[in-house]
Design a protein around this motif. Sequence first.
Motif, mmCIF file in Angstrom:
data_model
loop_
_atom_site.group_PDB
_atom_site.id
_atom_site.type_symbol
_atom_site.label_atom_id
_atom_site.label_comp_id
_atom_site.label_asym_id
_atom_site.label_seq_id
_atom_site.Cartn_x
_atom_site.Cartn_y
_atom_site.Cartn_z
ATOM 1 N N LEU A 154 0.820 -1.213 0.000
ATOM 2 C CA LEU A 154 0.000 0.000 0.000
ATOM 3 C C LEU A 154 0.858 1.270 0.000
ATOM 4 N N TYR A 155 1.701 1.439 1.026
ATOM 5 C CA TYR A 155 2.456 2.698 1.114
ATOM 6 C C TYR A 155 3.420 2.857 -0.053
ATOM 7 N N LEU A 156 3.913 1.742 -0.594
ATOM 8 C CA LEU A 156 4.833 1.826 -1.734
ATOM 9 C C LEU A 156 4.133 1.505 -3.062
ATOM 10 N N HIS A 157 2.818 1.468 -3.041
ATOM 11 C CA HIS A 157 2.059 1.275 -4.283
ATOM 12 C C HIS A 157 2.291 2.474 -5.196
ATOM 13 N N HIS A 158 2.439 2.222 -6.488
ATOM 14 C CA HIS A 158 2.821 3.336 -7.374
ATOM 15 C C HIS A 158 1.809 4.482 -7.354
ATOM 16 N N HIS A 159 0.533 4.150 -7.121
ATOM 17 C CA HIS A 159 -0.478 5.206 -7.063
ATOM 18 C C HIS A 159 -0.230 6.137 -5.855
ATOM 19 N N VAL A 160 0.053 5.517 -4.707
ATOM 20 C CA VAL A 160 0.310 6.293 -3.490
ATOM 21 C C VAL A 160 1.617 7.072 -3.645
ATOM 22 N N VAL A 161 2.645 6.414 -4.197
ATOM 23 C CA VAL A 161 3.942 7.072 -4.375
ATOM 24 C C VAL A 161 3.814 8.279 -5.311
ATOM 25 N N ARG A 162 3.028 8.132 -6.358
ATOM 26 C CA ARG A 162 2.847 9.255 -7.288
ATOM 27 C C ARG A 162 2.199 10.458 -6.607
ATOM 28 N N MET A 163 1.150 10.182 -5.820
ATOM 29 C CA MET A 163 0.476 11.271 -5.106
ATOM 30 C C MET A 163 1.415 11.939 -4.106
ATOM 31 N N THR A 164 2.206 11.103 -3.424
ATOM 32 C CA THR A 164 3.049 11.682 -2.385
ATOM 33 C C THR A 164 4.237 12.439 -2.997
ATOM 34 N N GLU A 165 4.722 11.951 -4.137
ATOM 35 C CA GLU A 165 5.783 12.693 -4.844
ATOM 36 C C GLU A 165 5.280 14.072 -5.237
ATOM 37 N N LYS A 166 4.048 14.081 -5.715
ATOM 38 C CA LYS A 166 3.450 15.345 -6.123
ATOM 39 C C LYS A 166 3.312 16.279 -4.915
ATOM 40 N N GLY A 167 2.869 15.726 -3.797
ATOM 41 C CA GLY A 167 2.757 16.509 -2.563
ATOM 42 C C GLY A 167 4.090 17.126 -2.167
ATOM 43 N N GLN A 168 5.149 16.347 -2.291
ATOM 44 C CA GLN A 168 6.483 16.870 -1.960
ATOM 45 C C GLN A 168 6.869 18.022 -2.869
ATOM 46 N N ARG A 169 6.529 17.888 -4.153
ATOM 47 C CA ARG A 169 6.853 18.983 -5.083
ATOM 48 C C ARG A 169 6.124 20.263 -4.697
ATOM 49 N N PHE A 170 4.827 20.128 -4.321
ATOM 50 C CA PHE A 170 4.075 21.314 -3.890
ATOM 51 C C PHE A 170 4.766 21.991 -2.709
ATOM 52 N N LEU A 171 5.088 21.195 -1.705
ATOM 53 C CA LEU A 171 5.650 21.775 -0.481
ATOM 54 C C LEU A 171 6.996 22.425 -0.711
ATOM 55 N N LYS A 172 7.837 21.742 -1.494
ATOM 56 C CA LYS A 172 9.162 22.313 -1.758
ATOM 57 C C LYS A 172 9.036 23.600 -2.562
ATOM 58 N N GLY A 173 8.127 23.587 -3.548
ATOM 59 C CA GLY A 173 7.911 24.782 -4.372
ATOM 60 C C GLY A 173 7.450 25.953 -3.516
ATOM 61 N N LEU A 174 6.474 25.706 -2.662
ATOM 62 C CA LEU A 174 5.948 26.767 -1.799
ATOM 63 C C LEU A 174 7.039 27.297 -0.873
ATOM 64 N N PHE A 175 7.718 26.384 -0.207
ATOM 65 C CA PHE A 175 8.726 26.766 0.789
ATOM 66 C C PHE A 175 9.800 27.653 0.140
ATOM 67 N N LYS A 176 10.334 27.182 -0.966
ATOM 68 C CA LYS A 176 11.440 27.918 -1.608
ATOM 69 C C LYS A 176 10.982 29.273 -2.133
ATOM 70 N N ASN A 177 9.749 29.286 -2.637
ATOM 71 C CA ASN A 177 9.196 30.536 -3.150
ATOM 72 C C ASN A 177 9.029 31.579 -2.036
ATOM 73 N N TYR A 178 8.535 31.166 -0.891
ATOM 74 C CA TYR A 178 8.374 32.112 0.236
ATOM 75 C C TYR A 178 9.725 32.607 0.741
ATOM 76 N N ILE A 179 10.696 31.685 0.794
ATOM 77 C CA ILE A 179 12.022 32.082 1.301
ATOM 78 C C ILE A 179 12.648 33.095 0.340
ATOM 79 N N ALA A 180 12.474 32.850 -0.964
ATOM 80 C CA ALA A 180 13.070 33.752 -1.950
ATOM 81 C C ALA A 180 12.391 35.127 -1.931
ATOM 82 N N LYS A 181 11.098 35.152 -1.629
ATOM 83 C CA LYS A 181 10.365 36.419 -1.664
ATOM 84 C C LYS A 181 9.414 36.512 -0.465
ATOM 85 N N PRO A 182 9.978 36.805 0.718
ATOM 86 C CA PRO A 182 9.154 36.773 1.940
ATOM 87 C C PRO A 182 8.024 37.807 1.948
#
Length: 372
Positions: A300-328
């Motif tokens: 389940l946790y390593l099912h490709h469907h779950v992994v795809r969703m969670t990879e996407k979630g990580q991209r959102f968070l990293k994008g947001l975090f870096k964007n705020y740091i660059a332009k507070p």
Amino acid sequence: MRNRPDLESLLAPYAARSSRSRGRKYPEELHPLRNPFQRDRDRIIHSTAFRRLQYKTQVFVNHEGDHYRTRLTHTLETSQIARSMARVLGLHEDLAEAVSLAHDIGHGPFGHAGEWALQELMAGKGGFEHNAQSLRIVEVLEERYPNFPGLNLTFETLEGLKKHPVKQGLPRSRRFRTLEADLVDLADEIAYVSHDLDDGLRSGLLEEAPLKDVRLWAECEREVLAVYPGLENAPKRRLIIRQVIDHLVKDTVATSRGLITARKIKKLDDLQRTRLPVIALSDKLKREHAELKRFLRKNLYLHHHVVRMTEKGQRFLKGLFKNYIAKPSQLSPEVLKRAQKDGLERAVCDYVAGMTDRFAIQEYKRLFEPYE
Ligand code: MG
């Protein structure tokens, strides 16, 4: 009017007692109707961070379906299991409930993927760990009272939240042990294996056939079919999962009773002298529970469907975090005020960790999609 009933005299001698609590950081008068652990529970329920659990991922991202567990329903199931076990063991149900309700309050959006992303982003900057974040929320970030930060919970509830204090400088040995908090740790494990099985099967990501090789499942299936021969599909699966919880709970209660006696735990102080487990599964059920966890991880946790969703979630968070740091200057005055106190990275980490899945997705769209 009837005042606070003295139920604590009915508890086992090794239970925690709010009447003997080490108190709150900012001393407060006792409440006439509720004991201090009840007030802790109520403060947690009324916190903003608690309400956000409703839209945070357990395994399935929140918008994937209305019947999957979220952090909120996981929390409620943990609380229910912890309270049932606390009551039968003579422990303090209110403390078990308070610790249960706050135990996952520090989780970021997108489940474990969110945690990994925040860990990576905060590496070398104080780190991120959801248990430490739970404490930070109830001690610092919740703003509900004019005269102190946080929720000013009792010492016992706070100690109960110090579960894996490895990353943000909280040595495990500082934990003041209560059986109520130990019980929540195990109730959490019982809750998630059983509801993840349920959600996994419901979603179709897990198949039933390979579960026949998982001992606990196979045993529970035999028991169900002995009473309801020929039962199949969802009605059978529901009963099996119910049986899985029942086995784990009954075994925990029986094993823990034995360990309380074997380790000579006669009062709460006796517990402070040992690090050995007292609330525990028997060796047999421990092995079977571990086998079930391995099955869930692999399938389940390593099912490709779950992994795809969670990879996407990580991209959102990293994008947001870096964007705020660059332009507070994109951040709200509240976040910037926090940044002046604790530094920009920590303030952005708190902000991003506090987001629900759906807020993070909307915010990502607002910041990165040209037509939003
Ligand atoms: Mg949990």
